[in-house]
Design an enzyme around this catalytic site. Structure first.
Site, PDB file in Angstrom:
ATOM      1  N   ALA A 235      70.957  81.848  51.320  1.00 18.42           N
ATOM      2  CA  ALA A 235      72.614  81.574  51.579  1.00 18.42           C
ATOM      3  C   ALA A 235      73.148  82.172  50.317  1.00 18.42           C
ATOM      4  O   ALA A 235      73.972  81.746  49.432  1.00 18.42           O
ATOM      5  CB  ALA A 235      72.229  80.379  52.145  1.00 18.42           C
TER       6      ALA A 235
ATOM      7  N   GLY B  41      79.185  75.756  47.351  1.00 12.81           N
ATOM      8  CA  GLY B  41      78.104  75.491  47.717  1.00 12.81           C
ATOM      9  C   GLY B  41      77.910  75.866  49.102  1.00 12.81           C
ATOM     10  O   GLY B  41      79.095  75.825  49.975  1.00 12.81           O
ATOM     11  N   ASN B  42      76.765  75.355  49.493  1.00 18.39           N
ATOM     12  CA  ASN B  42      76.119  75.248  51.835  1.00 18.39           C
ATOM     13  C   ASN B  42      74.798  74.669  51.412  1.00 18.39           C
ATOM     14  O   ASN B  42      74.714  74.135  50.178  1.00 18.39           O
ATOM     15  CB  ASN B  42      76.259  76.658  51.749  1.00 18.39           C
ATOM     16  CG  ASN B  42      75.377  77.197  51.358  1.00 18.39           C
ATOM     17  OD1 ASN B  42      74.231  77.321  51.207  1.00 18.39           O
ATOM     18  ND2 ASN B  42      74.878  79.088  50.440  1.00 18.39           N
ATOM     19  N   ARG B  43      74.571  74.077  52.794  1.00 16.25           N
ATOM     20  CA  ARG B  43      73.609  73.459  52.502  1.00 16.25           C
ATOM     21  C   ARG B  43      72.073  74.419  53.062  1.00 16.25           C
ATOM     22  O   ARG B  43      71.071  73.198  53.338  1.00 16.25           O
ATOM     23  CB  ARG B  43      73.977  72.390  53.848  1.00 16.25           C
ATOM     24  CG  ARG B  43      74.672  71.589  53.482  1.00 16.25           C
ATOM     25  CD  ARG B  43      75.397  71.222  54.929  1.00 16.25           C
ATOM     26  NE  ARG B  43      74.688  70.537  55.906  1.00 16.25           N
ATOM     27  CZ  ARG B  43      74.859  70.391  56.933  1.00 16.25           C
ATOM     28  NH1 ARG B  43      75.980  70.314  57.730  1.00 16.25           N
ATOM     29  NH2 ARG B  43      73.638  69.428  57.673  1.00 16.25           N
TER      30      ARG B  43
END
Ligand code: CTP
Length: 440
Positions: A314, A247-249
């Site tokens: 994102a 995943g990402n932030r």
């Protein structure tokens, strides 16, 4: 002016649509549609209160029937105040439970145009399916002759059990509409398929069943009245095994701000949200997704009719080539190799999915901002790219402020100084809607 400066004509969509508030059902013109809301005892029961509000915003009259277990999660008084109607509690069979000897399950079943059970626990699903009649909700459901919408919620291990599946199949075979469950955080702290669908999604299903107009309650006077806006927000999680993901932030803040500001300006807004911890903005239709493939499926539904699609999500560029069905075990000290497959580029895909819509992308960059943004504008056939420098801790993913440079197909880039994401969202929408003029 959707698409105006880009030579597209969306003139028909510019006309403000007829007022959306639904106040009548087909067979009883002039009176409000009536929904009996059965609430059973799971943690999602508290969302019953939101559901009452959302239904009432559509002009629908609501009476609630919480089960005894549900009353531990949401108080009958809360439901009574929000609905402005009597609440059918469990005292219905007691000596003073009825009114003048009336049989309340009969009264309730005859009053309602539609029965909605949300959340429906595994126990309630089974009782509805089997035709048990051992409390007010199940007794009334057995009596009720109209359309039924059910929003299950339970741990995903329960949802996957064949005995639950069999009950769901039986209900569907009898014409009951199932809404959800969806993937997301569960009460246990784990993630899985078992979370109740968002109230907005349930309201849409109810309106469809009652043949009432769909869509968020738009303000006809706003500058974006008549616009259909689709916003994606947050990260996507790409599963490695049942408990791990890539995943990402992304916090989803910028996308939620855009959705909120578009709704405040009168647009009909669909928000496709990755796994984030954000409240659904008022008047916005929310579709929760987890992986990029689900975001793509949601866009396939929502984007073709849109005037403006803003890809603030994102989206993960890659996903594990294989998703393990069971937890991957540690094996040796030599490290491990995870093979990744590329996800489709959703923004680029919009060129064929929504060719008439204005399409906006975000570019999160740590270096060469202008070159990268211009490259993405071309490569993804977008109308605008909103570029921001995510290497700066005071703006970007988890910050409340943002500072961006927007690149369009012609003309100089438009710079927006550091400001709150909500303020910026409003300015960006002015830019997109105004075809290039804006107060930055
Ligand atoms: N995007 C998308 N689908 C993907 C990846 C990105 O739709 N699979 C969209 C994002 O929502 C955003 C824009 O493309 O609006 C740019 O995303 P970004 O991550 O900055 O660009 P990438 O194309 O992934 O390029 P890179 O990561 O190499 O900078």
């Amino acid at each position: 002016m959707p698409g105006g400066m880009h030579g597209r004509s969306n003139a028909a969509r510019l006309l403000p649509r007829a007022a959306r508030a639904a106040t009548s059902v087909p067979d009883a013109p002039g009176r409000a549609a009536r929904v009996l809301l059965g609430i059973s005892g799971g943690i999602a029961a508290y969302k019953g209160a939101y559901l009452v509000r959302r239904l009432r915003e559509r002009g629908i009259a609501v009476r609630c029937a919480p089960t005894l277990a549900a009353e531990s999660f949401v108080s009958p008084l809360t439901l009574e105040v929000l609905s402005g109607e009597r609440v059918y509690g469990q005292s219905y069979l007691s000596r003073d439970g009825g009114v003048d000897g009336a049989e309340l399950h009969v009264e309730a079943a005859q009053w309602a145009d539609l029965l909605c059970v949300a959340p429906a626990t595994a126990n309630t699903l089974a009782r509805l399916s089997l035709g048990l009649a051992d409390d007010f909700l199940s007794t009334t459901a057995l009596m009720f002759e109209g359309p039924v919408v059910v929003a299950p919620a339970m741990h995903d291990a329960m949802w996957r059990k064949p005995q639950v599946e069999a009950r769901v199949e039986a209900l569907c075979a009898r014409g009951v509409e199932m809404v959800g469950p969806v993937e997301g955080a569960l009460a246990s702290g784990e993630r899985g398929l078992g979370r109740m669908a968002e109230p907005e999604t349930i309201v849409e299903a109810v309106c469809r069943k009652l043949a009432l107009p769909e869509g968020a309650a738009a303000s006809p006077a706003g500058p974006l009245a008549g616009w259909r806006v689709v916003v994606t927000a947050g990260p996507t999680y790409e599963a490695i095994d049942p408990i791990r993901f890539l995943g990402n932030r992304s916090s989803g803040r910028m996308g939620f701000a855009l959705a909120r500001q578009a709704a405040l300006r009168g647009a009909d807004v669909t928000l496709v949200a990755g796994p984030v911890n954000q409240e659904t903005p008022e008047g916005v239709r929310r579709i929760d997704v987890v992986a990029a493939s689900e975001m793509q499926a949601a866009l396939e539904q929502a984007a073709p009719a849109a005037d403006l699609v803003v890809m603030a999500a994102a989206v993960a560029d890659y996903r594990p080539r294989e998703r393990a069905d069971r937890k991957l075990k540690k094996s040796g000290a030599d490290g491990m190799v995870l093979e990744l497959a590329q996800n489709p580029d959703l923004l680029a895909g919009l060129a064929s999915l929504a060719p008439e819509a204005m399409r906006v992308g975000f570019a999160a960059e740590t270096h060469d901002l202008e070159d990268s943004a211009r490259g993405k504008l071309e490569a993804k056939q977008a109308d605008w790219i909103v570029a921001n420098d995510v290497s700066r801790p005071d703006i970007g993913f988890e910050a409340t402020d943002n500072e961006v440079v927007v690149f369009g197909r012609g003309g100089a880039p438009v710079r927006f100084p550091k400001q709150s994401k909500d303020e910026l969202a409003g300015r960006l929408l002015e830019l997109f809607a105004g075809g290039g003029t804006v107060s930055s």
